[in-house]
Design a protein around this motif. Structure first.
Motif, mmCIF file in Angstrom:
data_model
loop_
_atom_site.group_PDB
_atom_site.id
_atom_site.type_symbol
_atom_site.label_atom_id
_atom_site.label_comp_id
_atom_site.label_asym_id
_atom_site.label_seq_id
_atom_site.Cartn_x
_atom_site.Cartn_y
_atom_site.Cartn_z
ATOM 1 N N LYS A 164 -11.078 5.441 -0.975
ATOM 2 C CA LYS A 164 -11.688 5.786 0.307
ATOM 3 C C LYS A 164 -13.081 5.174 0.455
ATOM 4 O O LYS A 164 -14.039 5.841 0.853
ATOM 5 C CB LYS A 164 -11.754 7.309 0.480
ATOM 6 N N GLY B 232 -4.864 11.120 1.958
ATOM 7 C CA GLY B 232 -5.244 10.032 2.850
ATOM 8 C C GLY B 232 -5.679 8.767 2.130
ATOM 9 O O GLY B 232 -5.846 7.712 2.754
ATOM 10 N N THR B 233 -5.873 8.856 0.805
ATOM 11 C CA THR B 233 -6.236 7.674 0.015
ATOM 12 C C THR B 233 -5.117 6.642 0.072
ATOM 13 O O THR B 233 -3.934 6.978 -0.083
ATOM 14 C CB THR B 233 -6.483 8.062 -1.454
ATOM 15 N N VAL B 234 -5.484 5.413 0.313
ATOM 16 C CA VAL B 234 -4.515 4.315 0.333
ATOM 17 C C VAL B 234 -4.829 3.368 -0.813
ATOM 18 O O VAL B 234 -5.943 2.861 -0.922
ATOM 19 C CB VAL B 234 -4.559 3.535 1.680
ATOM 20 N N SER C 83 -2.841 0.349 -3.702
ATOM 21 C CA SER C 83 -1.645 -0.463 -3.908
ATOM 22 C C SER C 83 -0.707 0.246 -4.881
ATOM 23 O O SER C 83 -1.126 1.095 -5.671
ATOM 24 C CB SER C 83 -2.026 -1.844 -4.461
ATOM 25 N N ALA D 200 3.332 10.013 -5.673
ATOM 26 C CA ALA D 200 3.394 9.083 -4.541
ATOM 27 C C ALA D 200 4.315 7.908 -4.845
ATOM 28 O O ALA D 200 5.036 7.427 -3.961
ATOM 29 C CB ALA D 200 1.992 8.581 -4.201
ATOM 30 N N HIS E 292 7.587 6.965 -2.488
ATOM 31 C CA HIS E 292 7.735 5.659 -1.857
ATOM 32 C C HIS E 292 8.907 4.859 -2.420
ATOM 33 O O HIS E 292 9.076 3.685 -2.086
ATOM 34 C CB HIS E 292 6.427 4.867 -2.002
ATOM 35 N N PRO F 287 0.826 -1.211 0.000
ATOM 36 C CA PRO F 287 0.000 0.000 0.000
ATOM 37 C C PRO F 287 0.855 1.253 0.000
ATOM 38 O O PRO F 287 1.917 1.298 0.626
ATOM 39 C CB PRO F 287 -0.792 -0.122 1.301
ATOM 40 N N ILE F 288 0.405 2.273 -0.734
ATOM 41 C CA ILE F 288 1.018 3.588 -0.645
ATOM 42 C C ILE F 288 -0.093 4.592 -0.354
ATOM 43 O O ILE F 288 -1.242 4.399 -0.754
ATOM 44 C CB ILE F 288 1.796 3.964 -1.925
ATOM 45 N N THR F 289 0.260 5.656 0.346
ATOM 46 C CA THR F 289 -0.722 6.639 0.799
ATOM 47 C C THR F 289 -0.512 7.972 0.088
ATOM 48 O O THR F 289 0.617 8.460 0.005
ATOM 49 C CB THR F 289 -0.611 6.853 2.320
ATOM 50 N N ILE F 290 -1.593 8.532 -0.420
ATOM 51 C CA ILE F 290 -1.546 9.865 -1.028
ATOM 52 C C ILE F 290 -1.475 10.892 0.094
ATOM 53 O O ILE F 290 -2.319 10.902 0.994
ATOM 54 C CB ILE F 290 -2.786 10.132 -1.902
ATOM 55 N N SER F 291 -0.456 11.741 0.056
ATOM 56 C CA SER F 291 -0.297 12.749 1.100
ATOM 57 C C SER F 291 -0.383 14.148 0.507
ATOM 58 O O SER F 291 -0.475 14.327 -0.712
ATOM 59 C CB SER F 291 1.063 12.575 1.801
#
Length: 217
Positions: A134, A37-39, A41, A60, A64, A16-20
């Protein structure tokens, strides 16, 4: 280039990677449906970046990367050098920075190299996909409508746009029974890059039918 550098690192595509907030485009103000905050793959991020030009997903992916964005951008420029892209320079994974520069010749080299990656071929030519963001199912579509055309046999595709570069399109396709790389830069109208691609295709098919198609165009 972003996709090749990601895949060269042989990452776990299911991680998983998270949009910040770091992925939000404050430079151009481009829109995205991947909220902070969207997670998702890494595989989904790669798909959305290639297919739908999701800039937050592309950024993102760079964040990562081992060593973060600075290491990722350095890897992009090393990759460009290894491909002989001597007139190219990269400064971010999204292409939104106008300090990213290249030429039609270098982009043709990049497309030819990217075509060796099965996932890039698959993801960049996927017409559309439904992804969970989300907790909601959202439909994403390819930014190049030609991938859905029954008259085209496209092996790789990517659109791009910033004001300084204009509307751009690169493709690997089979036209007149020949594999070709098409690079279109700074198209003037909304559909001009699509129209130009269709005109190139018709010209090549017509020239092939009359035996006047050159080996290199």
């Amino acid at each position: 280039m972003t996709a090749m550098v990601v895949l060269d690192s042989m990452p776990n595509l299911q991680s998983p990677i998270t949009i910040s907030d770091e992925d939000v485009d404050y430079l151009r103000g481009s829109r995205s449906r991947l909220g902070v905050g969207t997670v998702i793959s890494r595989e989904t991020a790669l798909l959305l970046a290639l297919m739908s030009s999701e800039n937050r997903a592309a950024n993102a992916l760079g964040r990562h990367y081992p060593g973060g964005l600075p290491a990722f951008v350095a890897a992009m420029n090393r990759k460009a050098a290894s491909l002989g892209m001597s007139s190219s320079h990269f400064e971010d994974p999204t292409g939104l920075n106008s300090n990213n520069v290249s030429t039609a010749h270098d982009l043709a080299r990049m497309v030819a190299a990217a075509h060796h990656y099965p996932l890039i071929r698959e993801f960049s030519t996927t017409p559309g996909v439904r992804a969970e963001v989300k907790g909601r199912e959202l439909d994403f579509h390819n930014t190049n409508q030609l991938v859905s055309s029954p008259t085209w046999e496209i092996g790789l595709s990517k659109t791009g746009y910033i004001q300084e570069a204009g509307k751009c399109l690169v493709m690997q396709a089979r036209v007149a029974d020949k594999p070709v790389v098409i690079v279109l830069l700074d198209s003037a109208g909304k559909q001009t890059r699509i129209g130009d691609a269709n005109r190139i295709k018709r010209w090549m098919e017509s020239a092939s039918a009359t035996g006047r198609l050159p080996t290199r165009v």
